[in-house]
Design an enzyme around this catalytic site. Structure first.
Site, PDB file in Angstrom:
ATOM      1  N   LYS A  42       4.359   7.152  12.463  1.00 18.10           N
ATOM      2  CA  LYS A  42       4.888   8.203  12.635  1.00 18.10           C
ATOM      3  C   LYS A  42       5.442   9.723  11.810  1.00 18.10           C
ATOM      4  O   LYS A  42       6.673   8.664  11.758  1.00 18.10           O
ATOM      5  CB  LYS A  42       4.958   8.249  14.444  1.00 18.10           C
ATOM      6  CG  LYS A  42       5.371   9.620  14.587  1.00 18.10           C
ATOM      7  CD  LYS A  42       4.201  10.027  15.100  1.00 18.10           C
ATOM      8  CE  LYS A  42       4.426  11.833  15.557  1.00 18.10           C
ATOM      9  NZ  LYS A  42       3.681  12.564  16.143  1.00 18.10           N
ATOM     10  N   CYS A 136       3.898  20.395  10.772  1.00 12.97           N
ATOM     11  CA  CYS A 136       3.655  20.222  12.071  1.00 12.97           C
ATOM     12  C   CYS A 136       3.230  21.852  12.888  1.00 12.97           C
ATOM     13  O   CYS A 136       4.076  22.139  12.511  1.00 12.97           O
ATOM     14  CB  CYS A 136       4.843  19.340  12.224  1.00 12.97           C
ATOM     15  SG  CYS A 136       4.320  18.980  14.715  1.00 12.97           S
TER      16      CYS A 136
HETATM   17  O1  RRO Z   1       3.769  15.263  16.474  1.00 16.17           O
HETATM   18  C1  RRO Z   1       2.917  15.964  16.575  1.00 16.17           C
HETATM   19  O2  RRO Z   1       3.078  17.059  17.924  1.00 16.17           O
HETATM   20  C2  RRO Z   1       1.777  16.412  15.543  1.00 16.17           C
HETATM   21  C3  RRO Z   1       2.266  16.468  14.874  1.00 16.17           C
HETATM   22 BR1  RRO Z   1       4.766  15.746  13.626  1.00 16.17          BR
HETATM   23  C4  RRO Z   1       1.659  16.455  13.363  1.00 16.17           C
HETATM   24  O3  RRO Z   1       2.118  16.517  11.988  1.00 16.17           O
HETATM   25  N1  RRO Z   1       0.412  17.042  13.047  1.00 16.17           N
HETATM   26  C5  RRO Z   1      -0.197  16.373  14.569  1.00 16.17           C
HETATM   27  O4  RRO Z   1      -1.651  17.229  14.295  1.00 16.17           O
HETATM   28  N2  RRO Z   1       0.924  16.706  16.197  1.00 16.17           N
END
Ligand code: RRO
Length: 348
Positions: A42, A136
């Site tokens: 993650k 993100c």
């Molecule tokens: O954690 C998120 O909300 C998230 C991330 Br870091 C990302 O790079 N892409 C996404 O769809 N959600």
């Protein structure tokens, strides 16, 4: 299905999409024990984060798309370094790539995480790639860096200058400390070359933007790969029965993934493949749910291919199905290696 990604010899081209079932060690273990070729953590920050309030992920019954606004919940960079330290030997034995995704909320947070990684050079022996997430879509009040065309180049300059400095210090350290297996950091064609550096990009939708971003990326020879695409930011899914949004954060706005995003993902993979040539490899991500999707990603130019929503929906067992389906396609078409058709998309 053997795949080479620079010096890495992987059992196949598949990797999980960061964010999907890779936050906790138990989830990473599950990926590690599957037949996936590489695993990525993650996206993480220097300290653990809870992320956005729930519900923050939704998939409609028809499974055509997913929407998330997780808000970067993660266990902090050290947790993932510790994980790789503990599991490195078995991951290497099973021929799996080990990718770490970084997503600091500021440039300083990213620099700070690079310091944490390089401060203990042993970490580099547990990692195959560091991927900086520039895309993100779900942090309240934060724009996606990949769309900030004014500042993207200077941002990357700071990151790559830092990496260069840390690598130079490492080389000095190595000459003093011969205990460590010595990474050769001077030339990316060198097979002993250690940690690959990549960027996770948002989807682009305009030809001028592909060119603009490729021109910026081409200025950084230390960039080994791009991973495209991240989710399509700020979609809105509505439930007609309840007349409500389906996730809580940001009034229901969130990143779209799943089958629906595949044409956008293919377009990004292929256009960057054309613009970046063989200097920068590509991880294709977005809407891969079967062997044919995987075939198309490779045809468009991807070297590795990420599976996200399908793992959320079906669990890691989908990896076997996708691989088997690609094998069938290759057999029917008399291809025996992925290189025979990678990037060979034909036009009319
Ligand atoms: O954690 C998120 O909300 C998230 C991330 Br870091 C990302 O790079 N892409 C996404 O769809 N959600």
């Amino acid at each position: 299905m053997n795949t080479t990604f620079y010096h890495l010899n992987l059992i196949n081209p598949l990797i999980n999409a960061s964010g999907v079932k890779c936050m906790y060690s138990s989830q990473l273990d599950e990926l590690a024990s599957s037949n996936i070729g590489s695993i990525v953590t993650k996206t993480c920050t220097p300290s653990p984060r809870q992320g956005n309030p729930e519900p923050r992920y939704y998939e409609p019954k028809n499974h055509l798309l997913t929407i998330n606004s997780m808000g970067l919940p993660n266990e902090g960079v050290q947790y993932y370094l510790d994980y790789y330290k503990k599991k490195s030997a078995s991951l290497q034995l099973s021929g799996k790539g080990r990718f770490l995704s970084l997503g600091g909320l500021s440039i300083n947070e990213n620099l700070n995480m690079l310091d944490i990684i390089y401060q203990n050079p042993e970490n580099l022996t547990y990692l195959d790639a560091i991927e900086v997430n520039l895309s993100c879509p779900n942090i309240v009040g934060k724009a996606q860096l990949g769309y900030d065309f004014q500042n993207l180049e200077s941002y990357l300059r700071v990151i790559f200058t830092k990496i260069k400095k840390l690598e130079e210090m490492l080389l000095v350290d190595m000459t003093k400390n011969v205990e460590l297996e010595k990474p050769e950091l001077k030339d990316k064609d060198d097979t002993k070359y250690k940690v690959l550096i990549g960027c996770k990009l948002p989807p682009y939708f305009d030809m001028s933007h592909f060119q603009l971003v490729a021109d910026i990326l081409n200025k950084f020879p230390r960039l080994d790969y791009i991973n495209c695409i991240n989710s399509i930011g700020n979609g809105l899914v509505i439930d007609s029965d309840t007349e409500t949004v389906v996730i809580k954060p940001k009034n229901g706005f969130g990143g779209l993934g799943g089958k629906l995003v595949k044409p956008t993902a293919l377009a990004n993979v292929h256009q960057f493949y054309r613009l970046l040539g063989d200097k920068v490899k590509i991880i294709g991500c977005g809407g891969v749910s079967n062997g044919d999707d995987l075939f198309q990603m490779i045809l468009a130019g991807a070297t590795l291919v990420a599976v996200g929503s399908q793992i959320m929906i079906k669990g890691v067992k989908c990896i076997d199905t996708i691989l088997r389906e690609l094998e069938d396609i290759m057999e029917k078409k008399s291809y025996s290696t992925l290189d025979e058709f990678r990037g060979k998309l034909q036009y009319m």
